[in-house]
Scaffold this motif. Structure first.
Motif, PDB file in Angstrom:
ATOM      1  N   ARG A   1     -14.745 -20.930  33.378  1.00 18.64           N
ATOM      2  CA  ARG A   1     -14.484 -21.920  32.346  1.00 18.64           C
ATOM      3  C   ARG A   1     -15.803 -22.339  31.685  1.00 18.64           C
ATOM      4  O   ARG A   1     -16.818 -22.561  32.350  1.00 18.64           O
ATOM      5  CB  ARG A   1     -13.766 -23.142  32.939  1.00 18.64           C
ATOM      6  N   GLU A   2     -15.765 -22.468  30.357  1.00 23.51           N
ATOM      7  CA  GLU A   2     -16.967 -22.835  29.611  1.00 23.51           C
ATOM      8  C   GLU A   2     -17.494 -24.196  30.040  1.00 23.51           C
ATOM      9  O   GLU A   2     -18.704 -24.424  30.091  1.00 23.51           O
ATOM     10  CB  GLU A   2     -16.684 -22.818  28.108  1.00 23.51           C
ATOM     11  N   SER A   3     -16.584 -25.121  30.349  1.00 26.56           N
ATOM     12  CA  SER A   3     -17.008 -26.460  30.766  1.00 26.56           C
ATOM     13  C   SER A   3     -17.825 -26.400  32.050  1.00 26.56           C
ATOM     14  O   SER A   3     -18.776 -27.167  32.230  1.00 26.56           O
ATOM     15  CB  SER A   3     -15.786 -27.365  30.971  1.00 26.56           C
ATOM     16  N   VAL A   4     -17.465 -25.499  32.939  1.00 29.68           N
ATOM     17  CA  VAL A   4     -18.184 -25.343  34.202  1.00 29.68           C
ATOM     18  C   VAL A   4     -19.534 -24.668  33.963  1.00 29.68           C
ATOM     19  O   VAL A   4     -20.567 -25.076  34.507  1.00 29.68           O
ATOM     20  CB  VAL A   4     -17.339 -24.554  35.217  1.00 29.68           C
TER      21      VAL A   4
ATOM     22  N   ALA B   1      -7.956 -32.736  39.555  1.00 33.70           N
ATOM     23  CA  ALA B   1      -8.118 -32.360  40.958  1.00 33.70           C
ATOM     24  C   ALA B   1      -9.155 -31.249  41.114  1.00 33.70           C
ATOM     25  O   ALA B   1      -9.967 -31.263  42.049  1.00 33.70           O
ATOM     26  CB  ALA B   1      -6.784 -31.918  41.545  1.00 33.70           C
ATOM     27  N   ASP B   2      -9.141 -30.277  40.202  1.00 33.95           N
ATOM     28  CA  ASP B   2     -10.082 -29.155  40.289  1.00 33.95           C
ATOM     29  C   ASP B   2     -11.506 -29.601  39.990  1.00 33.95           C
ATOM     30  O   ASP B   2     -12.436 -29.281  40.737  1.00 33.95           O
ATOM     31  CB  ASP B   2      -9.661 -28.061  39.298  1.00 33.95           C
ATOM     32  N   LEU B   3     -11.695 -30.321  38.907  1.00 39.30           N
ATOM     33  CA  LEU B   3     -13.053 -30.701  38.525  1.00 39.30           C
ATOM     34  C   LEU B   3     -13.637 -31.751  39.462  1.00 39.30           C
ATOM     35  O   LEU B   3     -14.853 -31.933  39.519  1.00 39.30           O
ATOM     36  CB  LEU B   3     -13.097 -31.169  37.068  1.00 39.30           C
TER      37      LEU B   3
ATOM     38  N   ALA C   1     -21.649 -36.631  38.706  1.00 40.19           N
ATOM     39  CA  ALA C   1     -21.738 -36.638  37.245  1.00 40.19           C
ATOM     40  C   ALA C   1     -21.173 -35.350  36.650  1.00 40.19           C
ATOM     41  O   ALA C   1     -20.615 -35.360  35.548  1.00 40.19           O
ATOM     42  CB  ALA C   1     -23.191 -36.830  36.811  1.00 40.19           C
ATOM     43  N   GLN C   2     -21.288 -34.247  37.374  1.00 40.89           N
ATOM     44  CA  GLN C   2     -20.737 -32.991  36.857  1.00 40.89           C
ATOM     45  C   GLN C   2     -19.229 -33.095  36.659  1.00 40.89           C
ATOM     46  O   GLN C   2     -18.672 -32.505  35.739  1.00 40.89           O
ATOM     47  CB  GLN C   2     -21.066 -31.818  37.788  1.00 40.89           C
TER      48      GLN C   2
ATOM     49  N   ALA D   1     -15.046 -32.949  32.490  1.00 34.84           N
ATOM     50  CA  ALA D   1     -13.907 -33.603  31.835  1.00 34.84           C
ATOM     51  C   ALA D   1     -14.170 -33.818  30.350  1.00 34.84           C
ATOM     52  O   ALA D   1     -13.297 -33.566  29.508  1.00 34.84           O
ATOM     53  CB  ALA D   1     -13.600 -34.931  32.519  1.00 34.84           C
ATOM     54  N   LEU D   2     -15.353 -34.282  29.998  1.00 29.54           N
ATOM     55  CA  LEU D   2     -15.699 -34.497  28.589  1.00 29.54           C
ATOM     56  C   LEU D   2     -15.583 -33.203  27.792  1.00 29.54           C
ATOM     57  O   LEU D   2     -15.050 -33.190  26.675  1.00 29.54           O
ATOM     58  CB  LEU D   2     -17.122 -35.055  28.482  1.00 29.54           C
ATOM     59  N   LEU D   3     -16.076 -32.119  28.372  1.00 27.66           N
ATOM     60  CA  LEU D   3     -16.026 -30.828  27.677  1.00 27.66           C
ATOM     61  C   LEU D   3     -14.594 -30.296  27.591  1.00 27.66           C
ATOM     62  O   LEU D   3     -14.178 -29.760  26.561  1.00 27.66           O
ATOM     63  CB  LEU D   3     -16.929 -29.821  28.388  1.00 27.66           C
ATOM     64  N   GLU D   4     -13.838 -30.444  28.663  1.00 26.87           N
ATOM     65  CA  GLU D   4     -12.457 -29.959  28.663  1.00 26.87           C
ATOM     66  C   GLU D   4     -11.601 -30.727  27.647  1.00 26.87           C
ATOM     67  O   GLU D   4     -10.722 -30.150  26.997  1.00 26.87           O
ATOM     68  CB  GLU D   4     -11.846 -30.112  30.053  1.00 26.87           C
ATOM     69  N   LEU D   5     -11.854 -32.013  27.520  1.00 30.75           N
ATOM     70  CA  LEU D   5     -11.059 -32.858  26.623  1.00 30.75           C
ATOM     71  C   LEU D   5     -11.538 -32.798  25.175  1.00 30.75           C
ATOM     72  O   LEU D   5     -10.924 -33.404  24.293  1.00 30.75           O
ATOM     73  CB  LEU D   5     -11.091 -34.305  27.124  1.00 30.75           C
ATOM     74  N   LEU D   6     -12.643 -32.079  24.934  1.00 26.75           N
ATOM     75  CA  LEU D   6     -13.217 -31.957  23.592  1.00 26.75           C
ATOM     76  C   LEU D   6     -13.523 -33.322  22.973  1.00 26.75           C
ATOM     77  O   LEU D   6     -13.307 -33.549  21.786  1.00 26.75           O
ATOM     78  CB  LEU D   6     -12.277 -31.159  22.672  1.00 26.75           C
ATOM     79  N   LEU D   7     -14.030 -34.218  23.824  1.00 24.39           N
ATOM     80  CA  LEU D   7     -14.425 -35.539  23.344  1.00 24.39           C
ATOM     81  C   LEU D   7     -15.903 -35.511  22.967  1.00 24.39           C
ATOM     82  O   LEU D   7     -16.736 -35.067  23.769  1.00 24.39           O
ATOM     83  CB  LEU D   7     -14.193 -36.591  24.428  1.00 24.39           C
TER      84      LEU D   7
END
Length: 278
Positions: free
Chosen positions: A243-246, A202-204, A59-60, A65-71
């Motif tokens: 990264r803030e998303s992480v 690939a990273d996430l 789930a992480q 991905a949601l945070l990186e894409l600003l969705l």
């Protein structure tokens, strides 16, 4: 003076509007029963289903991905044992899952599929991103790296962690390091700082597992990833951590040890957090 004050207020309000417009709407709520299985308002953002406390590495991936894409999204935490109503969201009973009310309540599950969907959905919404490149060769490379994570690496690191036979440790550790070499080689090829140069799916996809590996294997195996074998991978890990998303999607070190301590104590076999009722 009044004119200057008015100008200042206008600038302040405009700046606040721009800042808030760029922030994704993240709501963490515990929901259940009827409210969790029915979504009829098309204006509701993406619904993201996960385990409480950022405990699930699968789930992480989607959370990042949601945070990186600003969705914009609502996050619904599914407590264990997973409730019956959740099977209407994901018949496999696992997390993560997504539901899109604006798209006739479409449901997507399996983390890799969720993330490719989110990249396509962001493109549809005309949000520029580099998580999944357009080039077919680069896409194939990402998918191969992700397949390696799911079918090779993640199993080796969990098997080594859970092994209680000291005589087998060296061989299992070698298998894990051999699986990790794929990522070290990819970073050498891309010249970093990420697996494809820029931060991507690939990273996430693999990060949650390597993040947990560095904590759990030090705790229970007294194992530290060798810097002479994996200098680029260790630097990559540190870059991801910034990264803030992480940061927003990660468990603390203490929480990670607490969660995995239950698996180690129970002699749990590989299958992922999704399949456990611990």
């Amino acid at each position: 003076m009044r004119a200057l004050l008015l100008v200042f207020c206008c600038i302040h309000l405009a700046t606040a509007f721009v800042s808030s417009a760029c922030m994704p709407r993240v709501l963490t709520e515990m929901r259940g029963g009827y409210d969790a299985t029915v979504g009829t308002d098309p204006s509701t953002p993406i619904q993201f289903f996960t385990l409480p406390g950022c405990t699930c590495p699968y789930a992480q991936r989607v959370h990042i991905a949601l945070l990186e894409l600003l969705l914009p999204f609502d996050m619904t935490e599914i407590s264990l044992p997973k409730p019956d109503w959740y099977l209407k969201i994901n018949p496999r009973g696992k997390v993560p899952a997504l539901r899109i009310p604006a798209e006739q309540n479409a449901v997507i599950y399996e983390s890799a599929i969720c993330n490719e969907f989110l990249c396509d959905y962001a493109t549809k919404l005309q949000k520029h991103h580099t998580l999944m490149p357009m080039d077919p060769i680069h896409k194939a490379k990402i998918r191969l790296l992700n397949d390696h994570c799911d079918n090779v690496f993640s199993k080796t690191q969990f098997t080594y962690l859970m092994n209680k036979d000291d005589e087998a440790d060296a061989g299992l550790r070698a298998e894990m390091e051999n699986a990790l070499k794929c990522y070290e080689d990819a970073l050498v090829e891309s010249k970093g700082p990420y697996l494809m140069g820029e931060f991507s799916v690939a990273d996430l996809h693999v990060f949650p597992f390597i993040q947990r590996l560095l904590i759990t294997h030090k705790q229970w195996k007294d194992y530290v990833l060798p810097s002479d074998k994996f200098p680029n991978l260790l630097a990559w890990h540190d870059s991801c951590l910034e990264r803030e998303s992480v940061k927003k999607s990660s468990m603390s070190k203490d929480k990670t040890i607490e969660v995995y301590g239950r698996f180690v104590a129970a002699d749990y076999k590989f299958g992922g957090l999704n399949k456990s009722s611990l």
